[in-house]
Design an enzyme around this catalytic site. Structure first.
Site, PDB file in Angstrom:
ATOM      1  N   ARG A  67       8.639   3.135  10.266  1.00 41.52           N
ATOM      2  CA  ARG A  67       8.086   2.849   9.271  1.00 41.52           C
ATOM      3  C   ARG A  67       6.871   4.482   9.681  1.00 41.52           C
ATOM      4  NH1 ARG A  67       7.376  -2.542   9.423  1.00 41.52           N
ATOM      5  NH2 ARG A  67       5.528  -2.385  11.365  1.00 41.52           N
ATOM      6  N   TYR A  71       6.204   7.473   6.551  1.00 39.66           N
ATOM      7  CA  TYR A  71       4.942   8.038   6.776  1.00 39.66           C
ATOM      8  C   TYR A  71       5.226   8.786   6.288  1.00 39.66           C
ATOM      9  CZ  TYR A  71       3.231   3.125   8.090  1.00 39.66           C
ATOM     10  OH  TYR A  71       3.302   1.719   8.091  1.00 39.66           O
ATOM     11  N   TYR A  93      -3.564   0.824  -2.202  1.00 36.53           N
ATOM     12  CA  TYR A  93      -3.944  -0.409  -2.567  1.00 36.53           C
ATOM     13  C   TYR A  93      -5.266  -1.228  -1.318  1.00 36.53           C
ATOM     14  CZ  TYR A  93      -1.969  -3.261   0.686  1.00 36.53           C
ATOM     15  OH  TYR A  93      -2.037  -4.027   2.874  1.00 36.53           O
TER      16      TYR A  93
END
Ligand SMILES: C[S@@+](CC[C@H](N)C(=O)[O-])C[C@H]1O[C@@H](n2cnc3c(N)ncnc32)[C@H](O)[C@@H]1O
Length: 272
Positions: A67, A71, A93
């Site tokens: 990740r 990112y 979100y």
């Protein structure tokens, strides 16, 4: 350095179509390009109705990929457009600054390069949790940790306050690339929690409703049942207090002494 490019990272809130604040909506509608970081394709479709050029950041994720790399690519994708002089909106979100690496990094990087950058808050899972579970974080205090970080480092937990563990579905993932960890990892997490809480202590697995027709998941279970309970990427673990608040008698005595002193001074004749 700098130029006409600018960046706004905004929060969409948790519930489709129900949590978007007017300022965030206006950033989306007025940007030259919008990048969307939402895991639900329905939410992406909804954002697309607000702007003709919405680009998904989801393809930056790939099975087995760290990740950290995803990112970095997300930040770069947004920054490349800012550097090209465009007005960029990143739509995330929840709240873009709550347990979210990319918006913080992108805003910091843009500012470092001399561009105007701004974060617009949104309703986070934390906000929904307080409403749904009836928790006031000011009542006895509330501690928040990322579940894996909580396992990897020694933290001093206060069992007289609430404890909220985020990303419990990937608790203990050292590779930062897995979509889920399993019961064995959660057993270790439960073992760590047992240092501060009894095995029968009730904990909550919480999932806020993301559609107006859905209901939140609020599963109460004993800590001893955590390992075998089902969790997902969007599950948050809530541990209510297990001990009463401890009075700090020494501090209370010092405050009383202070107040007594102030009282005496207030009663003394002027000029003394
Ligand atoms: C990367 S963080 C993003 C949080 C988001 N920025 C926010 O404002 O809520 C992902 C974690 O948020 C929590 N989360 C996300 N969606 C959720 C939901 N629908 N209900 C409860 N917690 C949620 C979970 O702990 C999940 O692992």
């Amino acid at each position: 350095m700098g130029g006409s490019g600018r960046l706004a990272c905004v929060g969409l809130g948790m519930m489709l179509g129900a949590h978007l604040a007017p300022r965030a909506r206006s950033h989306i509608e007025q940007a030259d390009v919008v990048f969307a970081a939402v895991s639900d394709p329905l939410v992406e479709l909804w954002v697309q109705r607000m702007h003709p050029d919405v680009r998904s950041l989801q393809p930056c994720y790939a099975p087995g990929r760290s990740r950290h790399d995803s990112y970095r690519d997300m930040v770069e994708a947004m920054l490349a457009e800012v550097r090209a002089g465009r007005s960029v909106c990143g739509a995330f979100y929840g709240h873009p600054g709550v347990f979210a690496t990319v918006p913080h990094r992108a805003v910091a990087q843009a500012r470092e390069e001399g561009f105007e950058a701004h974060m617009e808050p949104g309703i986070s899972a934390e906000d929904c949790l307080y409403a749904d579970l009836g928790i006031d974080p000011g009542l006895v205090g509330c501690q928040h940790y990322e579940a894996s970080q909580f396992m990897f480092y020694r933290r001093r937990i206060d069992p007289s306050a609430y404890l909220v563990l985020w990303q419990v579905g990937v608790a203990g993932d050292r590779s930062v690339s897995r979509a889920a960890t399993g019961p064995a990892h959660r057993r270790l997490l439960a073992e760590r929690l047992r240092e501060d809480y009894p095995a029968e202590h009730t904990v909550w697995l919480y999932e806020a409703a993301t559609l107006p027709i859905a209901v939140p998941r609020m599963d109460a279970l004993p800590l001893s049942g955590l390992a075998d309970a089902g969790t997902a990427q969007h599950t948050t673990l809530v541990v209510p207090p297990a001990a009463p608040l401890q009075r700090d008698e020494a501090m209370l005595a010092r405050i009383a002494e202070l107040e007594c002193h102030d009282h005496l001074l207030a009663g003394a004749p002027a000029g003394n």
